[in-house]
Motif scaffolding. Sequence first.
Motif, mmCIF file in Angstrom:
data_model
loop_
_atom_site.group_PDB
_atom_site.id
_atom_site.type_symbol
_atom_site.label_atom_id
_atom_site.label_comp_id
_atom_site.label_asym_id
_atom_site.label_seq_id
_atom_site.Cartn_x
_atom_site.Cartn_y
_atom_site.Cartn_z
ATOM 1 N N THR A 97 -2.311 -3.404 2.403
ATOM 2 C CA THR A 97 -2.905 -4.728 2.176
ATOM 3 C C THR A 97 -3.799 -4.693 0.947
ATOM 4 O O THR A 97 -3.776 -5.604 0.109
ATOM 5 C CB THR A 97 -3.721 -5.171 3.403
ATOM 6 O OG1 THR A 97 -2.873 -5.217 4.545
ATOM 7 C CG2 THR A 97 -4.350 -6.546 3.174
ATOM 8 N N GLN A 98 -4.583 -3.633 0.829
ATOM 9 C CA GLN A 98 -5.526 -3.486 -0.269
ATOM 10 C C GLN A 98 -4.824 -3.384 -1.618
ATOM 11 O O GLN A 98 -5.329 -3.862 -2.634
ATOM 12 C CB GLN A 98 -6.355 -2.214 -0.032
ATOM 13 C CG GLN A 98 -7.529 -2.046 -0.939
ATOM 14 C CD GLN A 98 -8.804 -2.534 -0.272
ATOM 15 O OE1 GLN A 98 -8.890 -3.684 0.130
ATOM 16 N NE2 GLN A 98 -9.755 -1.670 -0.136
ATOM 17 N N SER A 99 -3.654 -2.754 -1.620
ATOM 18 C CA SER A 99 -2.979 -2.456 -2.891
ATOM 19 C C SER A 99 -2.230 -3.640 -3.480
ATOM 20 O O SER A 99 -1.835 -3.611 -4.646
ATOM 21 C CB SER A 99 -2.006 -1.286 -2.691
ATOM 22 O OG SER A 99 -0.955 -1.657 -1.815
ATOM 23 N N LYS A 100 -2.008 -4.663 -2.694
ATOM 24 C CA LYS A 100 -1.232 -5.809 -3.187
ATOM 25 C C LYS A 100 -2.029 -6.577 -4.233
ATOM 26 O O LYS A 100 -3.214 -6.834 -4.070
ATOM 27 C CB LYS A 100 -0.856 -6.729 -2.021
ATOM 28 C CG LYS A 100 0.139 -6.073 -1.067
ATOM 29 C CD LYS A 100 0.420 -6.933 0.147
ATOM 30 C CE LYS A 100 1.387 -6.230 1.096
ATOM 31 N NZ LYS A 100 1.618 -6.985 2.338
ATOM 32 N N GLU A 130 -3.858 3.143 11.695
ATOM 33 C CA GLU A 130 -3.898 1.831 11.041
ATOM 34 C C GLU A 130 -4.128 1.933 9.535
ATOM 35 O O GLU A 130 -3.975 0.940 8.816
ATOM 36 C CB GLU A 130 -5.015 0.962 11.637
ATOM 37 C CG GLU A 130 -4.838 0.585 13.087
ATOM 38 C CD GLU A 130 -5.933 -0.374 13.558
ATOM 39 O OE1 GLU A 130 -6.615 -0.963 12.692
ATOM 40 O OE2 GLU A 130 -6.115 -0.512 14.781
ATOM 41 N N LEU A 131 -4.530 3.099 9.060
ATOM 42 C CA LEU A 131 -4.951 3.228 7.663
ATOM 43 C C LEU A 131 -3.866 2.794 6.685
ATOM 44 O O LEU A 131 -4.141 2.095 5.694
ATOM 45 C CB LEU A 131 -5.369 4.675 7.382
ATOM 46 C CG LEU A 131 -5.848 4.960 5.952
ATOM 47 C CD1 LEU A 131 -7.058 4.108 5.604
ATOM 48 C CD2 LEU A 131 -6.166 6.447 5.786
ATOM 49 N N GLU A 132 -2.624 3.177 6.950
ATOM 50 C CA GLU A 132 -1.533 2.824 6.048
ATOM 51 C C GLU A 132 -1.405 1.315 5.888
ATOM 52 O O GLU A 132 -1.177 0.810 4.780
ATOM 53 C CB GLU A 132 -0.219 3.420 6.571
ATOM 54 C CG GLU A 132 0.969 3.191 5.650
ATOM 55 C CD GLU A 132 2.240 3.827 6.173
ATOM 56 O OE1 GLU A 132 3.320 3.555 5.615
ATOM 57 O OE2 GLU A 132 2.166 4.594 7.163
ATOM 58 N N PHE A 133 -1.564 0.596 6.994
ATOM 59 C CA PHE A 133 -1.482 -0.872 6.929
ATOM 60 C C PHE A 133 -2.571 -1.435 6.018
ATOM 61 O O PHE A 133 -2.309 -2.286 5.159
ATOM 62 C CB PHE A 133 -1.617 -1.461 8.338
ATOM 63 C CG PHE A 133 -1.670 -2.970 8.354
ATOM 64 C CD1 PHE A 133 -0.509 -3.710 8.413
ATOM 65 C CD2 PHE A 133 -2.890 -3.654 8.278
ATOM 66 C CE1 PHE A 133 -0.545 -5.111 8.414
ATOM 67 C CE2 PHE A 133 -2.935 -5.026 8.278
ATOM 68 C CZ PHE A 133 -1.763 -5.763 8.345
ATOM 69 N N LYS A 173 -15.102 10.077 3.517
ATOM 70 C CA LYS A 173 -15.620 9.328 2.372
ATOM 71 C C LYS A 173 -14.509 8.761 1.495
ATOM 72 O O LYS A 173 -14.666 7.690 0.894
ATOM 73 C CB LYS A 173 -16.534 10.230 1.536
ATOM 74 C CG LYS A 173 -17.820 10.620 2.247
ATOM 75 C CD LYS A 173 -18.712 11.449 1.356
ATOM 76 C CE LYS A 173 -20.015 11.811 2.088
ATOM 77 N NZ LYS A 173 -20.900 12.649 1.230
ATOM 78 N N GLU A 174 -13.377 9.438 1.441
ATOM 79 C CA GLU A 174 -12.266 8.940 0.628
ATOM 80 C C GLU A 174 -11.730 7.627 1.180
ATOM 81 O O GLU A 174 -11.427 6.698 0.429
ATOM 82 C CB GLU A 174 -11.150 9.986 0.574
ATOM 83 C CG GLU A 174 -9.992 9.579 -0.332
ATOM 84 C CD GLU A 174 -8.905 10.630 -0.396
ATOM 85 O OE1 GLU A 174 -7.838 10.354 -0.984
ATOM 86 O OE2 GLU A 174 -9.116 11.736 0.152
ATOM 87 N N ILE A 175 -11.611 7.546 2.510
ATOM 88 C CA ILE A 175 -11.152 6.302 3.132
ATOM 89 C C ILE A 175 -12.138 5.181 2.850
ATOM 90 O O ILE A 175 -11.748 4.052 2.497
ATOM 91 C CB ILE A 175 -10.978 6.499 4.649
ATOM 92 C CG1 ILE A 175 -9.815 7.445 4.940
ATOM 93 C CG2 ILE A 175 -10.757 5.160 5.354
ATOM 94 C CD1 ILE A 175 -9.623 7.767 6.408
ATOM 95 N N ILE A 176 -13.427 5.469 2.997
ATOM 96 C CA ILE A 176 -14.457 4.454 2.754
ATOM 97 C C ILE A 176 -14.352 3.935 1.329
ATOM 98 O O ILE A 176 -14.415 2.716 1.085
ATOM 99 C CB ILE A 176 -15.849 5.043 3.026
ATOM 100 C CG1 ILE A 176 -16.006 5.366 4.513
ATOM 101 C CG2 ILE A 176 -16.944 4.069 2.583
ATOM 102 C CD1 ILE A 176 -17.284 6.107 4.858
ATOM 103 N N GLU A 177 -14.175 4.827 0.365
ATOM 104 C CA GLU A 177 -14.082 4.413 -1.041
ATOM 105 C C GLU A 177 -12.832 3.571 -1.289
ATOM 106 O O GLU A 177 -12.867 2.573 -2.009
ATOM 107 C CB GLU A 177 -14.077 5.651 -1.938
ATOM 108 C CG GLU A 177 -15.431 6.368 -1.994
ATOM 109 C CD GLU A 177 -15.355 7.655 -2.789
ATOM 110 O OE1 GLU A 177 -14.260 7.956 -3.329
ATOM 111 O OE2 GLU A 177 -16.386 8.355 -2.882
ATOM 112 N N GLN A 178 -11.718 3.969 -0.675
ATOM 113 C CA GLN A 178 -10.475 3.220 -0.879
ATOM 114 C C GLN A 178 -10.577 1.804 -0.321
ATOM 115 O O GLN A 178 -10.106 0.837 -0.942
ATOM 116 C CB GLN A 178 -9.311 3.958 -0.213
ATOM 117 C CG GLN A 178 -8.889 5.230 -0.925
ATOM 118 C CD GLN A 178 -7.826 5.974 -0.147
ATOM 119 O OE1 GLN A 178 -7.968 6.245 1.048
ATOM 120 N NE2 GLN A 178 -6.727 6.319 -0.817
#
Length: 626
Positions: free
Chosen positions: A351-354, A344-347, A493-498
């Motif tokens: 969403t976050q990048s928009k 699901e991370l890519e989704f 931790k990288e995912i959490i920060e993103q």
Amino acid sequence: VAYVVAQTEQTLAISELRNFLESKLPSYMVPGAFVTLEALPLTPNGKVDRKALPAPNILHPGLEKTYVAPQTTIQKQLVAIWAEVLGLEKIGIHDNFFELGGDSILSLQIISRVNQAGLYLTPKQMFQYQTIAQLVTVIGTSEKIQAEQGVLTGTLELIPIQHWFFEQKQPEPHHWNQAVFLESKQNIDPAVLEKVIESLLKHHDVLRLRFKQTKFSAQALIASPDDTLALTYLDFSALPEYKQATAIEAAADKLQASLNLSQGSLFRVAHFKLGDNQPNRLLWIIHHLAVDGVSWRVLIEDFQTAYQQIIQGKAIKLPPKTTSYKQWSNRIQKYAQSSELLSELEFWLATQSKSFSPISRDFINGNDIEETTSTVSVSLSVEETQSLLQQVPAAYRTQINDVLLTALALTFKQWTGKNTLLINLEGHGREEIFEDVNLSRTVGWFTTIFPVHLNIENADDLGEALKLIKEQLRAIPNRGLGYGLLRYLTQDKEIIEQLSLSKAEIVFNYLGQLDQVLPESSLFSFAQESSGSTKSLKNKRTHLLEINCGVYHKNLEISWSYSHKLHRRTTIEELAQNFIETLRSLIAHCQSPDAGGFTPSDFVEFKQSQWNQTDLDAITTAMGDI
């Protein structure tokens, strides 16, 4: 609607025809009504004259279906349960749950009652098989989920919403509650009340939660039942009636601020006695860390059950527990490290990048704390609400959030001129990701909060906007559950920060149909007096705009909460009024003869299908020319 012409001397039974089509087609393609004709009316060119086709008979409001009564014992049981939960008198076995006004919250209540009746359904089955005729083909095929029935204690891993709460670093985190204020229809026996509260504390483990905060983290513990009863008696019967409301509010404010996260109960009940000529009042206060909207339905139901059992001279016997909060927490900690969730991370990163535009403010440097909160409320009429719940869903096969969020996106487009809107959406969080978990009667805070990017850029009319928003919501994996798991529970931790970069300034929550919480047969009704401040006035507001919707007394009410230090009341009033007018326009559109259509998510059963919206619109147009 299906128009049927029988062959000469052929007798057609509509029920048999419907059953045949249900065996061949997915549920959304089975006609809602059947009309038999001697011949199809034709135009001079030999095509079907659609305008000459007669309208089907409507046997009850909002449902263009041929009513078929339940025949078997299981069908009758399901009809009775649906009628009770939905508040309807007449339900046929081919009536669609969501077209009757059902939603995901009510589906949990259906499942709870079905399981108590000795039958077994899952939330996934409720969404996949939306009529009683379809449900009876799968009911009872699931294994009974075994849940621990004893008193549970011990340490508890935080779930995402609890991490979110502590992340806010509120000045007074102990004062962040939910409350329900009840008026009793009969005198309350204090001795009986004590026994009932004691039984609830033992039965629902989360009511005994404690939290220990450190500088960098928080730890949770479910304590053992003790002799400390979270019950307060207040006798205001000596006060003149006109002074009682003020005294109740003052006492309620004090009680709301009295909870302690690390010591004592997060659950308090106050019994107000106001005199022999006035009903008793019961104020329930529970810290939000231990309760959510679905939980209140369970608690109030169990409270009434236990109270009636005692006054009838019976022993307290509450419905069996479903999967414990502790077990759910353990399961999702492991699931958060799975490759399935990682997919699901890519989704969520997309969403976050928009990009999005911040909400404009009337005042720049205002203090955004609870003390500055003001609220503007608007509502639909009873008739409009009935149309929204029971007629609108059939046009585009939508659910309530599809329509509400379409209205929200259109409202903000009118205000900002932008086609896109970033919001945080709240969900009930009891998603079915494990086959051996049942959360339908589990008390606790399960809420999910996740970002949603609403985009109506290519919408030329209301129908197009509704279809776009519907598809965007359907594209969210597992109804948003994964976002919080990735953000708070993953070990990367990288995912959490993103994912911690989300800056949505609006939060939206549909709370469901609250009329069913206390039906007319209930021992209680909602009290009119203030339940006090559920949050400390010193605490920070989590969003610039908080929009909460729910059906109360058969009216859809929408509350817009904001800081009067950041926005003028006239600004929010205009937004709220535009929202309600847009919602009315959507209701009218969905009731018009030309409205309706499919979207790609309607064909999810055909996994090989690559149809997009343009394909479906072309197919629909071609069918209209036949």
